[in-house]
Design an enzyme around this catalytic site. Structure first.
Site, PDB file in Angstrom:
ATOM      1  N   CYS A 124       0.803  -1.226   0.000  1.00 12.76           N
ATOM      2  CA  CYS A 124       0.000   0.000   0.000  1.00 12.76           C
ATOM      3  C   CYS A 124       0.835   1.275   0.000  1.00 12.76           C
ATOM      4  O   CYS A 124       0.289   2.359  -0.216  1.00 12.76           O
ATOM      5  CB  CYS A 124      -0.936   0.001   1.210  1.00 12.76           C
ATOM      6  N   HIS A 126      12.568   1.301   5.195  1.00 15.21           N
ATOM      7  CA  HIS A 126      12.367  -0.122   4.881  1.00 15.21           C
ATOM      8  C   HIS A 126      12.933  -0.966   6.020  1.00 15.21           C
ATOM      9  O   HIS A 126      14.122  -0.899   6.318  1.00 15.21           O
ATOM     10  CB  HIS A 126      13.064  -0.471   3.562  1.00 15.21           C
ATOM     11  N   HIS A 181      -2.026  19.746   6.688  1.00 15.60           N
ATOM     12  CA  HIS A 181      -2.960  18.678   6.312  1.00 15.60           C
ATOM     13  C   HIS A 181      -2.227  17.336   6.355  1.00 15.60           C
ATOM     14  O   HIS A 181      -1.051  17.252   6.016  1.00 15.60           O
ATOM     15  CB  HIS A 181      -3.531  18.920   4.915  1.00 15.60           C
ATOM     16  N   HIS A 231      -2.610   6.946   5.141  1.00 19.56           N
ATOM     17  CA  HIS A 231      -3.148   5.809   4.379  1.00 19.56           C
ATOM     18  C   HIS A 231      -4.342   5.181   5.097  1.00 19.56           C
ATOM     19  O   HIS A 231      -4.245   4.783   6.261  1.00 19.56           O
ATOM     20  CB  HIS A 231      -2.052   4.767   4.166  1.00 19.56           C
ATOM     21  N   HIS A 266     -14.387   5.412   4.927  1.00 26.54           N
ATOM     22  CA  HIS A 266     -15.844   5.217   4.979  1.00 26.54           C
ATOM     23  C   HIS A 266     -16.458   5.195   3.585  1.00 26.54           C
ATOM     24  O   HIS A 266     -17.304   4.346   3.282  1.00 26.54           O
ATOM     25  CB  HIS A 266     -16.476   6.339   5.814  1.00 26.54           C
ATOM     26  N   ASN A 273     -10.427   0.741   1.726  1.00 28.84           N
ATOM     27  CA  ASN A 273      -8.974   0.730   1.549  1.00 28.84           C
ATOM     28  C   ASN A 273      -8.679   0.492   0.066  1.00 28.84           C
ATOM     29  O   ASN A 273      -8.795  -0.625  -0.421  1.00 28.84           O
ATOM     30  CB  ASN A 273      -8.351  -0.360   2.413  1.00 28.84           C
TER      31      ASN A 273
END
Length: 506
Positions: free
Chosen positions: A238, A317, A401, A405, A434, A438
């Site tokens: 993702c 990572h 802002h 994710h 909502h 995802n």
């Protein structure tokens, strides 16, 4: 008597709460004053110095000025040499500096309404799935209740078939073309950029990696030029959307006056798990249909019409650690059914990855006042008292802002807590989860589109996009708004933004 004592106790509690509130307000303003003082310290020091220089300059007589000019004429060679050196150094600086990367515009795919999948239909589809037992169905029902997903998330055509049928390569390709071309058509229409003008193409999709590749499908569809630099990223989870932007940025720093297109998505057709292993069932409840296309440019002429400038990309990572490497993994269960397994240690590993990432990001974005507090606390902890809690920097002073994710409700809750954010800072993430679910690597773009649709993006605002992915990775992208950003045509929220934010069940 009891009534009187109870009233006294209530009054004491009220006084204590008022005292705590007053103390917190005072501390808040003390901290804001400290932050303002440190941030503007150079200015506060330079103003008196400039005043002294101006006063002294006013005292110079005309004879003094003539004397200085005569001195310069006597040293004409030195002055010419210094001026030439200044010109050479300025030229070298402007030729060697990194070129700015601008985000001209982006487009998020809005699935058609007939693909919406309500909770009741989702459970009906699961009951028709032959591989699920009663325990699996009960588990799926509980996850859906707590997921934070609404009734308007969308799924591909394969989930409209009851009883379910095995996915075909043609089904996955149909979904890919629908999402990919839907987002790209809007992007090219909104920006008036011809596909043949694009010199760099980066596509990322984790699960589905067909032959020909996703990037080849785009090049074929839009008849792009033969010397285009194309890349196809797979299996990166993702957070691959930020990785794709980073790769495009590096390419734009090499190839001047170019356009780069980044497309991020995930394929649901090959992401469905039909077994009974609970750690692999969670993804069925969370992942939904979506994708985003982004147009980047390094041409200085595009600055005037661009929305954002890319400021930083920081990638972390943790793949060297066994637990981190295995916490999100595609595998087969005991019955040979393929799915993505999520470890119970996922949130702890994500927290560790976040701390590592912001350790690098913090010095790049935090004001000097926050860096000083962090440094002083760290020194005090090591020298005097090991029990002193490490200072958590206030990232609200660095960013206006936050696009976290939308991996799930737990992910958003954890970051809201760890970064000490307010509900308004995670509103875009919660509402994206909502409304769209995802959508993997494209979720951060739906969140940015939400902020634009709300009319909250002002010139000079800083945006933090942060995403997590298998491996395990935590990646951040920082953008600077160049204008008061208005939502682009076909913004995915334009038909429903008036209904958001909605009240979510706890």
């Amino acid at each position: 008597m009891t009534s009187t004592s109870t009233n006294n106790g209530v009054e004491v509690q009220q006084r204590r709460r008022l005292s705590d509130f007053s103390r917190s307000v005072k501390l808040k303003y003390v901290k804001l004053g400290y932050h303002y003082l440190i941030s503007h310290l150079p200015t506060l020091c330079l103003v008196p110095l400039m005043c002294v220089i101006v006063v002294e300059a006013c005292r110079l007589s005309l004879d003094d000025i003539h004397a200085v000019w005569a001195q310069l004429q006597c040293n004409l060679f030195t002055v010419t040499l210094l001026c030439s050196l200044l010109v050479v150094l300025s030229t070298v600086y402007f030729m060697s500096r990194k070129r700015c990367v601008y985000l001209v515009d982006f487009s998020c795919y809005l699935p058609p309404s007939h693909l919406k999948i309500k909770h009741d239909y989702f459970m009906e589809y699961c009951k028709a799935e032959s591989g699920f037992d009663d325990s699996s169905l009960e588990f799926l029902g509980k996850i859906m209740e707590r997921s934070g997903l609404g009734e308007e998330t969308c799924a591909p055509e394969t989930m409209r078939s009851i009883p379910p049928r095995p996915p075909l390569i043609a089904d996955a390709r149909k979904e890919a073309e629908m999402v990919m071309f839907g987002a790209l058509d809007k992007l090219f229409a909104n920006t008036n950029v011809k596909p043949r003008d694009v010199g760099i193409l980066v596509v990322n999709c984790s699960i589905h990696n067909p032959t020909p590749s996703w990037s080849a499908m785009i090049i074929h569809k839009y008849k792009m030029r033969s010397n285009i630099k194309s890349f196809n990223l797979g299996g990166m989870g993702c957070s691959a959307g930020v990785i794709a932007v980073d790769l495009a940025k590096d390419m734009l720093r090499v190839h001047r006056n170019s356009y780069a297109v980044v497309f991020s998505t995930e394929n649901m057709t090959y992401n469905w798990y039909s077994g009974t292993k609970k750690s692999m069932l969670i993804s069925n409840c969370l992942f939904r249909l979506g994708g985003a296309a982004v147009l980047l440019s390094n041409n200085s002429w595009d600055r005037k019409r661009s929305k954002y400038e890319l400021v930083h990309v920081v990638r972390t990572h943790l793949g060297a650690d066994d637990k981190a490497f295995n916490c999100v993994k595609q595998e087969q269960d005991d019955d040979g059914k393929t799915g993505v397994s999520l470890s119970k240690e996922l949130m702890a590993i994500a927290g560790h990855a976040l701390k590592t990432n912001i350790t690098t990001l913090g010095p790049l974005v935090l004001p000097i006042s926050e860096q000083l507090l962090f440094f002083v606390t760290l020194v005090a902890k090591r020298l005097f008292n090991a029990k002193i809690k490490p200072y958590i920097p206030d990232f609200k002073l660095a960013f206006d802002h936050f696009c976290i994710h939308a991996g799930g409700r737990a992910v958003i809750d954890e970051l809201e807590k760890n970064l000490q954010l307010l509900p308004v800072h995670v509103e875009a993430s919660r509402m994206t989860l909502h409304r769209f679910g995802n959508t993997s690597s494209s979720s951060i773009w739906y969140e940015l589109a939400y902020t634009e649709a709300k009319g909250r993006m002002r010139k000079g605002d800083r945006v933090w996009q942060i995403a997590f992915g298998s491996g395990f990775k935590c990646n951040s992208a920082v953008w600077l708004a160049l204008v008061n950003v208005k939502p682009s045509p076909s913004n995915p929220w334009e038909d429903c933004i008036h209904r958001y934010p909605v009240q979510l069940q706890l």
